[in-house]
Scaffold this motif. Sequence first.
Motif, PDB file in Angstrom:
ATOM      1  N   GLY A  75      14.857 -34.470  41.614  1.00  0.00           N
ATOM      2  CA  GLY A  75      13.790 -35.338  42.084  1.00  0.00           C
ATOM      3  C   GLY A  75      13.008 -35.956  40.942  1.00  0.00           C
ATOM      4  O   GLY A  75      12.828 -35.332  39.890  1.00  0.00           O
ATOM      5  N   ASP A  76      12.530 -37.168  41.135  1.00  0.00           N
ATOM      6  CA  ASP A  76      11.762 -37.885  40.122  1.00  0.00           C
ATOM      7  C   ASP A  76      10.278 -37.776  40.439  1.00  0.00           C
ATOM      8  O   ASP A  76       9.807 -38.312  41.449  1.00  0.00           O
ATOM      9  CB  ASP A  76      12.197 -39.355  40.092  1.00  0.00           C
ATOM     10  CG  ASP A  76      11.536 -40.140  38.962  1.00  0.00           C
ATOM     11  OD1 ASP A  76      10.664 -39.580  38.269  1.00  0.00           O
ATOM     12  OD2 ASP A  76      11.899 -41.314  38.782  1.00  0.00           O
ATOM     13  N   ILE A  77       9.534 -37.102  39.578  1.00  0.00           N
ATOM     14  CA  ILE A  77       8.086 -37.003  39.771  1.00  0.00           C
ATOM     15  C   ILE A  77       7.356 -37.624  38.568  1.00  0.00           C
ATOM     16  O   ILE A  77       6.332 -37.117  38.116  1.00  0.00           O
ATOM     17  CB  ILE A  77       7.626 -35.551  40.007  1.00  0.00           C
ATOM     18  CG1 ILE A  77       8.069 -34.622  38.880  1.00  0.00           C
ATOM     19  CG2 ILE A  77       8.157 -35.030  41.334  1.00  0.00           C
ATOM     20  CD1 ILE A  77       7.471 -33.218  38.995  1.00  0.00           C
ATOM     21  N   THR A  78       7.904 -38.728  38.087  1.00  0.00           N
ATOM     22  CA  THR A  78       7.299 -39.419  36.947  1.00  0.00           C
ATOM     23  C   THR A  78       6.643 -40.742  37.324  1.00  0.00           C
ATOM     24  O   THR A  78       5.937 -41.335  36.505  1.00  0.00           O
ATOM     25  CB  THR A  78       8.350 -39.709  35.858  1.00  0.00           C
ATOM     26  OG1 THR A  78       9.328 -40.628  36.378  1.00  0.00           O
ATOM     27  CG2 THR A  78       9.047 -38.434  35.412  1.00  0.00           C
TER      28      THR A  78
ATOM     29  N   LEU B  65       9.884 -21.498  44.524  1.00  0.00           N
ATOM     30  CA  LEU B  65       8.799 -21.897  43.634  1.00  0.00           C
ATOM     31  C   LEU B  65       8.905 -21.083  42.356  1.00  0.00           C
ATOM     32  O   LEU B  65       8.802 -19.855  42.383  1.00  0.00           O
ATOM     33  CB  LEU B  65       7.446 -21.667  44.304  1.00  0.00           C
ATOM     34  CG  LEU B  65       7.226 -22.374  45.645  1.00  0.00           C
ATOM     35  CD1 LEU B  65       5.912 -21.944  46.265  1.00  0.00           C
ATOM     36  CD2 LEU B  65       7.262 -23.895  45.463  1.00  0.00           C
ATOM     37  N   LEU B  66       9.112 -21.761  41.245  1.00  0.00           N
ATOM     38  CA  LEU B  66       9.297 -21.095  39.959  1.00  0.00           C
ATOM     39  C   LEU B  66       8.110 -21.399  39.053  1.00  0.00           C
ATOM     40  O   LEU B  66       7.737 -22.564  38.860  1.00  0.00           O
ATOM     41  CB  LEU B  66      10.576 -21.574  39.271  1.00  0.00           C
ATOM     42  CG  LEU B  66      11.921 -21.179  39.879  1.00  0.00           C
ATOM     43  CD1 LEU B  66      12.247 -21.995  41.120  1.00  0.00           C
ATOM     44  CD2 LEU B  66      13.034 -21.335  38.848  1.00  0.00           C
TER      45      LEU B  66
ATOM     46  N   LEU C  57      14.834 -26.812  48.659  1.00  0.00           N
ATOM     47  CA  LEU C  57      13.948 -27.401  47.651  1.00  0.00           C
ATOM     48  C   LEU C  57      13.499 -26.336  46.668  1.00  0.00           C
ATOM     49  O   LEU C  57      13.030 -25.265  47.060  1.00  0.00           O
ATOM     50  CB  LEU C  57      12.735 -28.008  48.345  1.00  0.00           C
ATOM     51  CG  LEU C  57      11.668 -28.666  47.469  1.00  0.00           C
ATOM     52  CD1 LEU C  57      12.232 -29.877  46.742  1.00  0.00           C
ATOM     53  CD2 LEU C  57      10.459 -29.064  48.322  1.00  0.00           C
ATOM     54  N   ALA C  58      13.632 -26.635  45.378  1.00  0.00           N
ATOM     55  CA  ALA C  58      13.146 -25.740  44.331  1.00  0.00           C
ATOM     56  C   ALA C  58      12.380 -26.552  43.303  1.00  0.00           C
ATOM     57  O   ALA C  58      12.801 -27.650  42.923  1.00  0.00           O
ATOM     58  CB  ALA C  58      14.306 -24.999  43.662  1.00  0.00           C
ATOM     59  N   GLY C  59      11.242 -26.024  42.862  1.00  0.00           N
ATOM     60  CA  GLY C  59      10.446 -26.723  41.863  1.00  0.00           C
ATOM     61  C   GLY C  59       9.857 -25.744  40.870  1.00  0.00           C
ATOM     62  O   GLY C  59       9.508 -24.616  41.224  1.00  0.00           O
ATOM     63  N   LEU C  60       9.768 -26.183  39.627  1.00  0.00           N
ATOM     64  CA  LEU C  60       9.195 -25.355  38.562  1.00  0.00           C
ATOM     65  C   LEU C  60       7.916 -26.006  38.055  1.00  0.00           C
ATOM     66  O   LEU C  60       7.892 -27.200  37.778  1.00  0.00           O
ATOM     67  CB  LEU C  60      10.202 -25.187  37.426  1.00  0.00           C
ATOM     68  CG  LEU C  60       9.829 -24.207  36.308  1.00  0.00           C
ATOM     69  CD1 LEU C  60      11.068 -23.531  35.719  1.00  0.00           C
ATOM     70  CD2 LEU C  60       9.030 -24.876  35.187  1.00  0.00           C
ATOM     71  N   SER C  61       6.858 -25.217  37.953  1.00  0.00           N
ATOM     72  CA  SER C  61       5.568 -25.662  37.429  1.00  0.00           C
ATOM     73  C   SER C  61       5.040 -26.832  38.250  1.00  0.00           C
ATOM     74  O   SER C  61       4.830 -26.698  39.453  1.00  0.00           O
ATOM     75  CB  SER C  61       5.706 -26.016  35.944  1.00  0.00           C
ATOM     76  OG  SER C  61       4.452 -26.150  35.333  1.00  0.00           O
ATOM     77  N   LEU C  62       4.837 -28.007  37.656  1.00  0.00           N
ATOM     78  CA  LEU C  62       4.402 -29.166  38.438  1.00  0.00           C
ATOM     79  C   LEU C  62       5.366 -29.433  39.579  1.00  0.00           C
ATOM     80  O   LEU C  62       4.950 -29.808  40.688  1.00  0.00           O
ATOM     81  CB  LEU C  62       4.290 -30.400  37.530  1.00  0.00           C
ATOM     82  CG  LEU C  62       4.024 -31.734  38.225  1.00  0.00           C
ATOM     83  CD1 LEU C  62       2.728 -31.691  39.019  1.00  0.00           C
ATOM     84  CD2 LEU C  62       4.011 -32.870  37.204  1.00  0.00           C
ATOM     85  N   GLY C  63       6.663 -29.221  39.334  1.00  0.00           N
ATOM     86  CA  GLY C  63       7.642 -29.385  40.404  1.00  0.00           C
ATOM     87  C   GLY C  63       7.371 -28.461  41.579  1.00  0.00           C
ATOM     88  O   GLY C  63       7.583 -28.823  42.740  1.00  0.00           O
ATOM     89  N   GLY C  64       6.899 -27.248  41.291  1.00  0.00           N
ATOM     90  CA  GLY C  64       6.539 -26.318  42.352  1.00  0.00           C
ATOM     91  C   GLY C  64       5.316 -26.767  43.118  1.00  0.00           C
ATOM     92  O   GLY C  64       5.235 -26.622  44.353  1.00  0.00           O
TER      93      GLY C  64
ATOM     94  N   GLY D 285       9.319 -29.809  35.877  1.00  0.00           N
ATOM     95  CA  GLY D 285       7.912 -29.675  35.564  1.00  0.00           C
ATOM     96  C   GLY D 285       7.413 -30.843  34.730  1.00  0.00           C
ATOM     97  O   GLY D 285       8.138 -31.807  34.464  1.00  0.00           O
ATOM     98  N   THR D 286       6.173 -30.759  34.304  1.00  0.00           N
ATOM     99  CA  THR D 286       5.574 -31.792  33.458  1.00  0.00           C
ATOM    100  C   THR D 286       6.394 -31.984  32.185  1.00  0.00           C
ATOM    101  O   THR D 286       6.795 -31.013  31.536  1.00  0.00           O
ATOM    102  CB  THR D 286       4.143 -31.391  33.078  1.00  0.00           C
ATOM    103  OG1 THR D 286       3.388 -31.160  34.262  1.00  0.00           O
ATOM    104  CG2 THR D 286       3.467 -32.479  32.252  1.00  0.00           C
TER     105      THR D 286
END
Length: 247
Positions: A35-38, A86-87, A60-67, A11-12
């Motif tokens: 994964g890099d989301i920066t 999606l978390l 694929l799993a992502g939390l908050s912004l990652g979701g 996430g963020t």
Amino acid sequence: MGKEPLILLPGTLCDHRLWGHQVQHLADIADISIGDITKDDTIKGMAKSILSNAPEKFALAGLSLGGIVAMEVVHQAPERVTNLALLDSNPNGPKPEQIEAWEKFNVMVDEGRFSEITEKFLLPNLIHKNRLADKRLIATICDMAEKVGSEAYKRQLKAVASRSDATDKLKGIQCPTLLLVGREDAVCPVEFHKQMSFLIPNSKLAVVEDCGHLSSMEQPAIITLYLRQWLLEVNPFERQGENEIEK
């Protein structure tokens, strides 16, 4: 049988430590990468970057912004994502009050007050109130933010502020989808996940008790168990005990 490729999206202001327990305890069944989301300042750009570095097919799993990014990844390349989790996430577009708050945080960054943002403004909403005295957890969250840094944070804020509402895309998600949310998540509440569960055809929702927004750190063993069962496709939605399962 080989391990399934699994990409985890933080996430963020979070890094690999958001998924520390999951990486350690799922490594026997999954080939895990973070994964890099920066580096990008749009959700579409973040998703494109993830796909450019991903295997041909992957879970694929992502939390908050990652979701939020994970939803866009599935939208861009639905044939490549085998399973989706999606978390503590949000399919909706930004609200005016959120944009106003993010603009203030941008000003604080420019004034050299980046460290204050997590400590004074974000933390009370990130974790369950009973964890606010957990010094180790607090220290990790603050250190993650410092490591991600102010410039990456500004890019992430721009991405969430400019994102589109994704609810109309949810019906197109065809892969098995697990939705996980902390009962006391004040950032992305249970109602958001009920909305997603209703719209995503092949989805189930698990609500984790005594848990806020950073569920993978607050209730790591429970989250890992759900993700293990999700990866193994051993009906992750029939669990008795402390967590409520809802559809």
